[in-house]
Design a protein around this motif. Structure first.
Motif, PDB file in Angstrom:
ATOM      1  N   THR A   1      46.211 -24.227  38.901  1.00  0.00           N
ATOM      2  CA  THR A   1      47.527 -24.816  38.633  1.00  0.00           C
ATOM      3  C   THR A   1      47.783 -26.090  39.426  1.00  0.00           C
ATOM      4  O   THR A   1      48.797 -26.747  39.218  1.00  0.00           O
ATOM      5  N   LYS A   2      46.865 -26.440  40.329  1.00  0.00           N
ATOM      6  CA  LYS A   2      47.020 -27.646  41.137  1.00  0.00           C
ATOM      7  C   LYS A   2      45.925 -28.647  40.781  1.00  0.00           C
ATOM      8  O   LYS A   2      44.790 -28.262  40.520  1.00  0.00           O
TER       9      LYS A   2
ATOM     10  N   ALA B   1      45.923 -33.013  32.242  1.00  0.00           N
ATOM     11  CA  ALA B   1      46.149 -31.940  33.212  1.00  0.00           C
ATOM     12  C   ALA B   1      47.204 -30.964  32.719  1.00  0.00           C
ATOM     13  O   ALA B   1      47.052 -29.740  32.847  1.00  0.00           O
ATOM     14  N   ARG B   2      48.273 -31.481  32.164  1.00  0.00           N
ATOM     15  CA  ARG B   2      49.328 -30.603  31.630  1.00  0.00           C
ATOM     16  C   ARG B   2      48.776 -29.674  30.549  1.00  0.00           C
ATOM     17  O   ARG B   2      49.093 -28.482  30.517  1.00  0.00           O
ATOM     18  N   ALA B   3      47.952 -30.220  29.667  1.00  0.00           N
ATOM     19  CA  ALA B   3      47.382 -29.420  28.583  1.00  0.00           C
ATOM     20  C   ALA B   3      46.522 -28.287  29.115  1.00  0.00           C
ATOM     21  O   ALA B   3      46.354 -27.258  28.460  1.00  0.00           O
ATOM     22  N   ALA B   4      45.958 -28.480  30.330  1.00  0.00           N
ATOM     23  CA  ALA B   4      45.094 -27.467  30.933  1.00  0.00           C
ATOM     24  C   ALA B   4      45.867 -26.458  31.767  1.00  0.00           C
ATOM     25  O   ALA B   4      45.261 -25.568  32.368  1.00  0.00           O
ATOM     26  N   GLY B   5      47.194 -26.591  31.821  1.00  0.00           N
ATOM     27  CA  GLY B   5      48.006 -25.628  32.567  1.00  0.00           C
ATOM     28  C   GLY B   5      48.338 -26.038  33.984  1.00  0.00           C
ATOM     29  O   GLY B   5      48.869 -25.228  34.759  1.00  0.00           O
ATOM     30  N   ILE B   6      48.078 -27.289  34.340  1.00  0.00           N
ATOM     31  CA  ILE B   6      48.406 -27.768  35.691  1.00  0.00           C
ATOM     32  C   ILE B   6      49.922 -27.943  35.807  1.00  0.00           C
ATOM     33  O   ILE B   6      50.557 -28.527  34.930  1.00  0.00           O
ATOM     34  N   THR B   7      50.465 -27.444  36.917  1.00  0.00           N
ATOM     35  CA  THR B   7      51.909 -27.559  37.159  1.00  0.00           C
ATOM     36  C   THR B   7      52.241 -28.277  38.459  1.00  0.00           C
ATOM     37  O   THR B   7      53.395 -28.648  38.684  1.00  0.00           O
TER      38      THR B   7
ATOM     39  N   ALA C   1      41.892 -28.572  40.551  1.00  0.00           N
ATOM     40  CA  ALA C   1      41.196 -29.556  39.731  1.00  0.00           C
ATOM     41  C   ALA C   1      41.254 -30.919  40.411  1.00  0.00           C
ATOM     42  O   ALA C   1      42.143 -31.190  41.217  1.00  0.00           O
ATOM     43  N   VAL C   2      40.296 -31.754  40.095  1.00  0.00           N
ATOM     44  CA  VAL C   2      40.303 -33.161  40.501  1.00  0.00           C
ATOM     45  C   VAL C   2      40.105 -33.991  39.239  1.00  0.00           C
ATOM     46  O   VAL C   2      39.163 -33.731  38.474  1.00  0.00           O
ATOM     47  N   LEU C   3      40.979 -34.959  39.025  1.00  0.00           N
ATOM     48  CA  LEU C   3      40.857 -35.852  37.877  1.00  0.00           C
ATOM     49  C   LEU C   3      40.828 -37.289  38.363  1.00  0.00           C
ATOM     50  O   LEU C   3      41.716 -37.712  39.118  1.00  0.00           O
TER      51      LEU C   3
ATOM     52  N   CYS D   1      39.509 -32.504  27.839  1.00  0.00           N
ATOM     53  CA  CYS D   1      38.331 -32.108  28.605  1.00  0.00           C
ATOM     54  C   CYS D   1      38.653 -31.044  29.647  1.00  0.00           C
ATOM     55  O   CYS D   1      37.944 -30.032  29.749  1.00  0.00           O
ATOM     56  N   LEU D   2      39.695 -31.257  30.441  1.00  0.00           N
ATOM     57  CA  LEU D   2      39.994 -30.277  31.495  1.00  0.00           C
ATOM     58  C   LEU D   2      40.381 -28.929  30.897  1.00  0.00           C
ATOM     59  O   LEU D   2      40.064 -27.884  31.477  1.00  0.00           O
ATOM     60  N   GLN D   3      41.035 -28.930  29.769  1.00  0.00           N
ATOM     61  CA  GLN D   3      41.353 -27.666  29.102  1.00  0.00           C
ATOM     62  C   GLN D   3      40.076 -26.938  28.703  1.00  0.00           C
ATOM     63  O   GLN D   3      39.968 -25.714  28.869  1.00  0.00           O
ATOM     64  N   GLN D   4      39.096 -27.671  28.170  1.00  0.00           N
ATOM     65  CA  GLN D   4      37.805 -27.054  27.857  1.00  0.00           C
ATOM     66  C   GLN D   4      37.196 -26.424  29.101  1.00  0.00           C
ATOM     67  O   GLN D   4      36.665 -25.296  29.064  1.00  0.00           O
ATOM     68  N   MET D   5      37.268 -27.128  30.210  1.00  0.00           N
ATOM     69  CA  MET D   5      36.676 -26.646  31.450  1.00  0.00           C
ATOM     70  C   MET D   5      37.400 -25.418  31.991  1.00  0.00           C
ATOM     71  O   MET D   5      36.765 -24.466  32.462  1.00  0.00           O
ATOM     72  N   VAL D   6      38.720 -25.429  31.934  1.00  0.00           N
ATOM     73  CA  VAL D   6      39.490 -24.276  32.413  1.00  0.00           C
ATOM     74  C   VAL D   6      39.135 -23.030  31.610  1.00  0.00           C
ATOM     75  O   VAL D   6      38.988 -21.932  32.173  1.00  0.00           O
TER      76      VAL D   6
END
Length: 297
Positions: A6-7, A46-52, A129-131, A143-148
């Motif tokens: 989430t971070k 990041a938002r699409a991957a669930g990052i808050t 995560a690091v972007l 991409c990050l959503q795929q990875m999560v």
């Protein structure tokens, strides 16, 4: 049960010297592809991957980047009064909830690993995560959503992987992975910018990571590596040696290196052509331009 990611850390302290003189006064991260700054593409992914929780590692001269995520009451009121609801919706996507963003300063330019380490107190004992906003990735599923989603099966650490030509390997961190056709590849090692002809594979790490808090510990212990900087690659290599729990992930999508002028221009054209309201006019222009160049030759 695995802890959710989430971070996210966004290292944005660089001076952007490859884009001078523009970056003399404008942070590179808010330079625009079509009509959205680079950082917005990273935030949306990041938002699409669930990052808050969004952690920006900044430096002096990045005030405009911080201001970008503030509300603009006067502009919003003007658009509302004029009935421009579509633009209001666009503007809403740029706003961040109070407390969702934190800023930490990197006072010395000691590399990507050091920039990530600067966020250690805000990460604590959680995966993160690091972007890297310079890497803009066009993909149907971000991409990050795929990875999560892949991380839910593997745990550990995960790095986005992209095939590169042999002559380009010395510009990347290169993965040592067994030959396989799968998307998630358990890594045996990693080398930062290997000398030509010594690369262990053709898979390069690019700017998307899911990391365990142990990587922060390694970053605090390792010595400067390539270029006299604290290399994130070196900390990941230590994690591989200790736990063998690092995976490369072959993502589905097109990556653009917007840290280079050529890559930025390529992304601008590609994202412009992908917009229905711009496609025809831009395509006609490019066709005419190529015809003129061919005629001139």
């Amino acid at each position: 049960m695995r802890r959710k990611v989430t971070k996210a850390v966004f290292p944005v302290a660089g001076m952007g010297t490859r884009f001078l003189p523009a970056t003399k006064s404008v942070p590179k991260e808010i330079m625009t592809l079509v009509d959205r700054p680079l950082i917005q593409y990273a935030i949306d992914e990041a938002r699409a991957a669930g990052i808050t929780e969004f952690i920006f590692v900044t430096s002096r001269g990045k005030g405009a980047l911080e201001d970008y995520f503030d509300r603009a009451p006067e502009l919003e009121a003007s658009l509302k009064a004029k009935g421009k609801t579509a633009l209001l919706e666009v503007l809403e996507d740029t706003n961040m909830d109070s407390g969702a963003i934190a800023y930490v300063r990197q006072h010395q330019a000691l590399g990507l690993g050091h920039a990530v380490w600067c966020a250690r107190h805000l990460i604590g004992d959680e995966p993160f995560a690091v972007l890297l906003p310079d890497d803009v990735i066009a993909a149907d599923t971000p991409c990050l959503q795929q990875m999560v989603e892949a991380y839910e099966d593997t745990g550990g650490n995960m790095i986005a992987a992209m095939e590169v030509a042999p002559h380009m390997a010395s510009s990347y961190g290169i993965m040592d992975v067994p030959p396989t056709i799968g998307r998630s590849l358990q890594m045996r090692g990693m080398v930062e910018k290997p000398a030509p002809g010594t690369q262990p594979s053709n898979l390069a790490a690019i700017g998307r990571y899911i990391l365990s808090p142990d990587v922060m510990r390694h970053l605090g212990e390792i010595k400067p590596g390539a270029g006299g900087e604290i290399q994130l690659t070196d900390a990941i290599a230590r994690e591989i040696a200790e736990k063998q729990n690092v995976y490369g992930y072959r993502f589905d999508g097109q990556r653009y290196d917007c840290g280079s002028k050529a890559g930025f221009l390529q992304a601008t054209v590609a994202f412009g052509l992908a917009r229905s309201e711009l496609h025809d006019e831009l395509d006609d222009f490019l066709t005419d331009l190529m015809a003129q160049r061919q005629a001139a030759q």
